[in-house]
Design a protein around this motif. Structure first.
Motif, PDB file in Angstrom:
ATOM      1  N   SER A   1       0.643  -1.088   0.111  1.00 16.73           N
ATOM      2  CA  SER A   1      -0.085  -0.013  -0.299  1.00 16.73           C
ATOM      3  C   SER A   1       0.479   1.106  -0.121  1.00 16.73           C
ATOM      4  O   SER A   1       2.039   1.175   0.479  1.00 16.73           O
TER       5      SER A   1
ATOM      6  N   GLY B   1      -2.265   0.783  -4.031  1.00 15.39           N
ATOM      7  CA  GLY B   1      -3.214   1.596  -3.546  1.00 15.39           C
ATOM      8  C   GLY B   1      -4.009   1.750  -4.474  1.00 15.39           C
ATOM      9  O   GLY B   1      -4.758   1.413  -5.629  1.00 15.39           O
ATOM     10  N   SER B   2      -5.149   2.871  -4.303  1.00 15.88           N
ATOM     11  CA  SER B   2      -6.715   2.736  -4.903  1.00 15.88           C
ATOM     12  C   SER B   2      -6.422   3.726  -6.014  1.00 15.88           C
ATOM     13  O   SER B   2      -7.282   3.972  -6.737  1.00 15.88           O
TER      14      SER B   2
ATOM     15  N   PRO C   1      -2.938   8.580  -1.462  1.00 10.47           N
ATOM     16  CA  PRO C   1      -3.278   7.222  -2.408  1.00 10.47           C
ATOM     17  C   PRO C   1      -2.442   7.345  -3.299  1.00 10.47           C
ATOM     18  O   PRO C   1      -1.763   6.353  -3.843  1.00 10.47           O
TER      19      PRO C   1
END
Length: 767
Positions: free
Chosen positions: A161, A439-440, A313
């Motif tokens: 992440s 990440g997103s 992010p």
């Protein structure tokens, strides 16, 4: 007269005040921003009414020491004589520290100009001397303590992440005026933990700072764009009451003091101090591990030096893709160390204990852009994985039967252009989008897919080219090759990629997924003419050895609206012989465009013909045929085949073989057709009814747009058929009523029955 420490004005490091006669004199002290960060003391506009013949400035090392009580403040007369005892009333703390490097004497430079010639400076450089006038060099560096400690902190210890990352360097300062100062850090090499790498997702909107914007070695504040900021810095120093604060800026790739792909600028300021330090960043080409180098740091003592890389992010750093404990290390060299001295080492552990699920279950979607059977369509394939899952290594997909590309419309990209990613635009068949980074909000790269010729044993291939442009970084063009395999019996396509790139120039891509699409407007693919339920299947292999199978349902409509009207014709020769048998030519034609493709065709052989026993005995064993039809005996080749299809830009050509199986009384007729390296096997079963009539049933024809198919069985010693009941006619076929009952079934379920009369050209003419 006394010298007072004044509250500095904004933007000043320190100010000293002297009241000489009736004129106050203020001395401004600042840290030089021209690279060496030494102390500069300036006196401007000295009074003119008294001629200045000379002066002695004495600054106390420990102002609060009791030895200065008789010379402090009001205890010092105008004439410089003591009038009593004036203790400071505050704790003893050092006011000045000598340089941290031994050897050369610390020189002092004095520059003066006169009122008459304010721009003409006289410069003199002096070094400290002893009572005999000898220069004094600094010594005792080996006695200085040097105990730095590195620390590592992350905001969110979740595997794979993006995260804010803090790197701290602590160096406790000795404030005891009777002791020695802590040695200062000259060079620092910070090796971040393995797996803590650059995050491609940070490239979205990222900028960089040019040399002219940072202006290293100059006193001007940086003018780096906000988009180049990737973090913050905080420095605690005993020199100033408040911490120095600033930013970390990404340096322009290759246009930086190191000429490297990765570099940064660390900028901190406060209390009139402005520090600008270049940092070299190296990324290991094998695993992406980062090493940060800070060389020749200024001799500014600090108790803590903290770098914090931004989170969110699109954080510039991403945590290791798996859980565990990972170690960062620091190799630190002191200003006091002589050449060749052993550096100090410090380590710090990073523990990742969240998001440890791992596994490998990527999502997959695939299908045609049109849901109407038998029309031109585009193709879309999407693959994606989640955070913490294995990285995608390889991918293959098998398309539904009948979803076929019209390769005749696209020229192939030749080698070596395909390998180099330099294919001509005419070979482009679609676009590619790649999502990379943790990440997103992964970064999305765009590229193209090109059709190539034979590749790795497959008749066709793909060259997928993706320019790796992310923010200011140009990592070149990533080229991924893929094979396009064609099942010889069903004509189903399988697209199988080579290993996907994992790292480019030290930056792990952390590929999250990709999309390959050809547009419906281009109409590269032809949709099946069957509306039966099918699937688009996929198999994905992970970087750690995991694998996953996926499938997307595939449905079409409109099959009933497709017409089905194949035309079958046949012809033979005028005569038949005992040794040469009889010749037969079959032609199957099917108009394209809004029509279904044949699924099965049953052809009844005229009753006057029958399979020749001698030819049947020369059939090719199934095992030999499966290994290589070229291994079959010459007696097994009973005819030739020629066809046309919009899939190819050249005719399909091949041979018809008799292939025997142990479980079957009669061999099969297998047509082997090829074009542009693609090979198709069209198998038909021979059967003899109780009435003695022979039929050939091709029951599993591929859902492929074949406009014509011509099968020729010539006369000869290995002819497929012999003639029956022709002895009274002298072996002539003229005047014979040669009928072929046919039955065709389309992939849309439509059925057509016709009785075809075999033409015998040349009857009525002289032989």
């Amino acid at each position: 007269v006394p010298v007072f420490n004044l509250e500095p004005a904004p933007g000043k490091t320190a100010q000293f005040g002297v009241f000489a006669l009736v004129s106050p004199i203020v001395m401004n002290a600042s840290i030089r921003g021209d690279g060496d960060y030494g102390l500069r003391v300036s006196l401007h506009n000295l009074p003119q009414f008294l001629p200045l013949l000379g002066g002695v400035l004495s600054l106390w090392g420990v102002p609060a020491d009791a030895g200065h009580d008789t010379l402090r403040g009001t205890c010092l007369s105008f004439e410089g004589k003591s009038t009593g005892e004036c203790p400071a009333g505050v704790s003893r703390r050092p006011f000045m520290t000598l340089p941290l490097r031994c050897g050369e004497p610390p020189a002092v430079e004095l520059r003066m100009s006169s009122w008459e010639k304010p721009g003409a400076f006289v410069t003199q450089t002096v070094a400290p001397r002893d009572a005999e006038g000898n220069e004094l060099a600094l010594e005792g560096c080996e006695k200085l303590d040097f105990s730095p400690q590195v620390s590592l902190r992350v905001e969110n210890p979740m595997a794979d992440s993006p995260s804010g990352v803090g790197i701290g360097l602590d160096l406790p300062q000795n404030e005891n005026p009777d002791g020695l100062a802590e040695a200062g850090v000259r060079d620092a090499v910070l090796a971040l933990p393995p797996g803590l790498t650059l995050n491609p997702a940070a490239g979205d909107g990222l900028g960089s700072c040019l040399p002219g914007e940072i202006a290293l070695g100059g006193p001007a504040p940086p003018a780096c764009p906000d988009a180049s900021r990737i973090g913050s810095v905080t420095v605690d120093s005993p020199l100033v009451a408040d911490p120095l604060r600033g930013s970390i800026y990404l340096a322009a790739p290759y246009d930086n003091p190191f000429g490297t792909l990765l570099a940064a600028y660390v900028v901190a300021e406060g209390s009139g101090v402005l520090v600008k330090i270049p940092a070299r960043i190296d990324a290991d080409g094998g695993d992406g591990r980062l090493t940060v180098r800070l060389d020749d740091l200024p001799q500014l003592p600090f108790s803590s030096f903290s770098l914090r890389f931004d989170g969110g992010p699109r954080a510039p750093l991403a945590l290791p893709p798996r859980c565990g404990t990972f170690t960062a290390s620091a190799r630190l060299t002191a200003h006091s160390d002589p050449a060749g001295a052993e550096p100090a080492f410090s380590t710090s552990d990073l523990k990742i204990d969240r998001g440890c699920g791992g596994g490998f279950s990527p999502s997959f979607q695939g299908g045609a852009t049109s849901s109407t059977a038998g029309r031109r369509t585009g193709l879309t394939l999407r693959l994606a994985r989640g955070d913490g899952e294995e990285e995608i290594s390889r991918f293959s997909t098998t398309l539904p039967a009948g979803l076929l590309p019209l390769l005749g419309d696209v020229p192939s990209c030749p080698e070596p252009q395909a390998q180099e990613g330099d294919c001509p635009l005419g070979s482009r068949i679609g676009s590619v989008a790649v999502a990379a980074g943790a990440g997103s909000h992964p970064f999305r790269f765009s590229g193209d897919a090109f059709l190539t010729g034979p590749y790795e044993g497959a008749p066709f291939g793909l060259a997928i080219t993706v320019p790796a442009l992310a923010g200011p970084f140009d990592l070149g063009v990533a080229v991924v090759r893929a094979r396009i395999l064609v099942d010889p019996r069903s004509a189903r396509l399988t697209i199988a990629t080579d290993p996907l790139p994992r790292i480019l120039r030290g930056i792990p891509l952390r590929i999250r997924g990709f999309e390959l699409s050809t547009t419906e407007a281009a109409g590269l693919f032809m949709a099946p003419t069957s509306c039966e339920r099918q699937e688009v299947t996929a198999r994905t292999v992970g970087g750690a050895g995991g694998s996953a199978a996926s499938a997307t349902p595939f449905f079409l409509g409109g099959c009933r609206q497709l017409r089905f009207s194949p035309r079958i014709s046949a012809s033979s020769v005028r005569s038949a012989g005992r040794d040469s048998g009889v010749g037969l030519k079959l032609a199957i034609r099917n108009r394209l465009g809004g029509r279904a493709n044949p699924r099965s065709i049953k052809i009844g052989i005229p009753r006057q013909f029958s399979p020749r026993l001698s030819t049947i005995q020369g059939a090719c064993p199934a095992g030999a045929f499966a290994a290589d039809p070229g291994l079959c005996p010459p007696t097994a080749a009973i005819g030739t085949v020629r066809g046309r299809s919009p899939i190819f830009d050249s005719p399909l050509e091949g041979t018809a073989y008799l292939v025997s199986r142990r479980a079957e009384a009669l061999p099969r007729i297998v047509m082997v057709l090829g074009a542009r390296g693609t090979v198709l096997h069209l198998a038909g079963a021979l059967r003899v009814s109780r009435r003695g009539t022979t039929s050939a049933t091709f029951g599993s024809l591929p859902d492929a747009p074949i406009s014509s198919l011509v099968l020729t069985f010539p006369k000869g010693p290995h002819s497929a058929f012999g003639a029956n009941h022709l002895s009274g006619a002298g072996g002539s076929l003229c005047g014979q009523r040669l009928l072929m009952p046919t039955k065709a079934v389309g992939h849309n379920g439509a059925r057509v029955k016709r009785t075809v009369r075999v033409r015998v050209p040349g009857c009525g003419k002289s032989p």
